[in-house]
Write an enzyme that holds these catalytic residues in place. Structure first.
Site: not given
Lengths: 359, 79
Positions: B10, B13
């Site tokens: 995501c 991250c």
């Protein structure tokens, strides 16, 4: 909260230091709230002054009513949003998924479902960590249905959507949204629990190491940390959604002045019975967070679409998303995902029909 | 020193990876940064929230994007 006076040069115990800081933050908070209130209160007068005196528009025509609507509602919703996101941020600093898991593990169903739905609202959650959270819950003894209640309520009952609904349609619509969201989460989790679908969870999940490392739960936060947490939430959320919010209100303002009111009534009105299921179906492949969908909601309602149909559409977009199902496929079998979708979908349909019947 | 960044890819991250990379650079230490994206691998670290950062197998941060200074302070005891 009696701050100890005159602690000269001696090391102040942490608890006293913390309550002093709390008192200071409390004072600053009150002041900020006072200023917020004054600004909020003067918005109607400001929007009138801006429209009729500064721009010199004549009262009573379409353009001036659209401008006044925008200048009033734009700042109003942003102010509400900032306040609520900050408050929710501070509340969330008391909750972590680890804590939610501890509260829920070993809870019986029914009561557990209700609790899980409520915790889903106040626990910080991002749909990208749905899978680790799911595994963390079920491997530490949280019943499957209770876990689902949490997973449904976390994205569905959203503070940004709540504020926008309150700001644009009043507290009744906002309360209905939050209430029905919680009911759907509770009941659908409970039903999934009743269906005994544990065997449709992928096998490796239960083979994963039991329990979860509480690593980042950290020491208890001070008030300063909690306020920072709230401010971070404001920066993060309000910083990201304000263009969407203003776009939604601009659309609303445009409708306010121009578009004929019953434009959408024929396809999304209360009389068309098929409009609710259609709205849910259209909503599934669409993925948006709650803030992104609000302009659309605003546009639909402003054009005569029925409230129940629009709420069903909104809940479907937020609560039933294809991308999230694909992520969940790693831990759940297709059959369980289909059941989950079906149960939540039926709940949304009921909400849609009930609202269309009531309003 | 081994730093593992746990996350299924995501945006947060990716931000975390960037923060850790900067922290390692600024702290001027030698460390390998590894991204762990497979969910079964991630679960071996027993985290519930991604993105998470593990240093030498110990989860230090989970569920949020850390600041560069925070990561640096996590790195420093090992120097």
């Amino acid at each position: 909260m009696a701050a100890h006076p005159g602690g000269t040069g001696i090391t102040v115990p942490r608890s006293v230091a913390d309550s002093r800081a709390a008192a200071r933050y409390f004072g600053a908070g009150l002041l900020a709230l006072g200023i917020w209130w004054l600004v909020y209160r003067s918005l109607p007068a400001f929007s009138r002054w801006f429209t009729f005196s500064l721009l010199g528009l004549a009262p009573g025509n379409r353009l001036s009513s659209a401008v006044e609507f925008f200048v009033f509602d734009g700042p109003k919703v942003l102010l509400l949003l900032t306040l609520v996101v900050f408050a929710v941020g501070v509340v969330r600093s008391f909750f972590t998924p680890e804590r939610a898991r501890r509260i829920l593990s070993g809870k019986r169903e029914s009561a557990g479902n209700v609790l899980a739905s409520l915790l889903g609202v106040v626990t910080p959650f991002c749909s990208c960590s749905a899978v680790p959270l799911f595994i963390g819950f079920v491997t530490s003894g949280v019943p499957l249905g209770v876990t689902f209640s949490f997973l449904v309520s976390a994205p569905m009952v959203n503070e940004v959507a709540l504020v926008l609904l309150y700001g644009l349609f009043g507290w009744k619509v906002a309360a209905i949204y939050a209430g029905t969201g919680l009911v759907i989460a509770t009941v659908s989790g409970w039903m999934i629990g009743r269906l005994g679908m544990e065997r449709y969870v992928e096998e490796w999940v239960y083979a994963a190491p039991a329990g979860v490392d509480d690593g980042d739960e950290g020491p208890d936060l001070s008030w300063r940390d909690r306020v920072d947490y709230g401010l971070d939430a404001v920066r993060d959320i309000v910083g990201k959604v304000w263009p969407w919010v203003l776009a939604g209100i601009a659309v609303g303002a445009g409708i306010h002045g121009y578009v004929p009111e019953n434009f959408m009534a024929a396809i999304m009105g209360a009389d068309a019975w098929w409009s609710v299921p259609l709205a849910v179906l259209i909503g599934i492949p669409m993925y948006s967070n709650a803030a992104g969908i609000i302009p659309v909601v605003q546009a639909l309602l402003g054009n005569g679409a029925a409230l129940g149909t629009v709420l069903a559409f909104m809940m479907s977009v937020i609560g039933l998303s294809l991308p999230e199902m694909i992520i969940l496929r790693k831990v759940l079998s297709v059959r369980l995902i289909a059941t989950f979708t079906g149960v939540v979908g039926v709940g949304i349909l009921i909400v849609g029909y009930v609202f269309n019947a009531l309003m | 020193m081994e730093i593992a960044i746990l996350g299924t890819g995501c945006p947060k991250c990716k931000q975390t990876t960037e923060v850790v990379r900067q922290a390692v650079e600024q702290a001027d230490i030698s460390a390998t940064i590894q991204k762990v994206e497979d969910i079964q691998e991630i679960m071996k670290y027993r985290v519930m929230m991604t993105p998470a950062v593990a240093i030498d197998g110990q989860v230090k941060i989970s569920g949020r994007v850390p600041t560069v200074d925070e990561v640096k302070s996590l790195l420093s005891p090992a120097r």
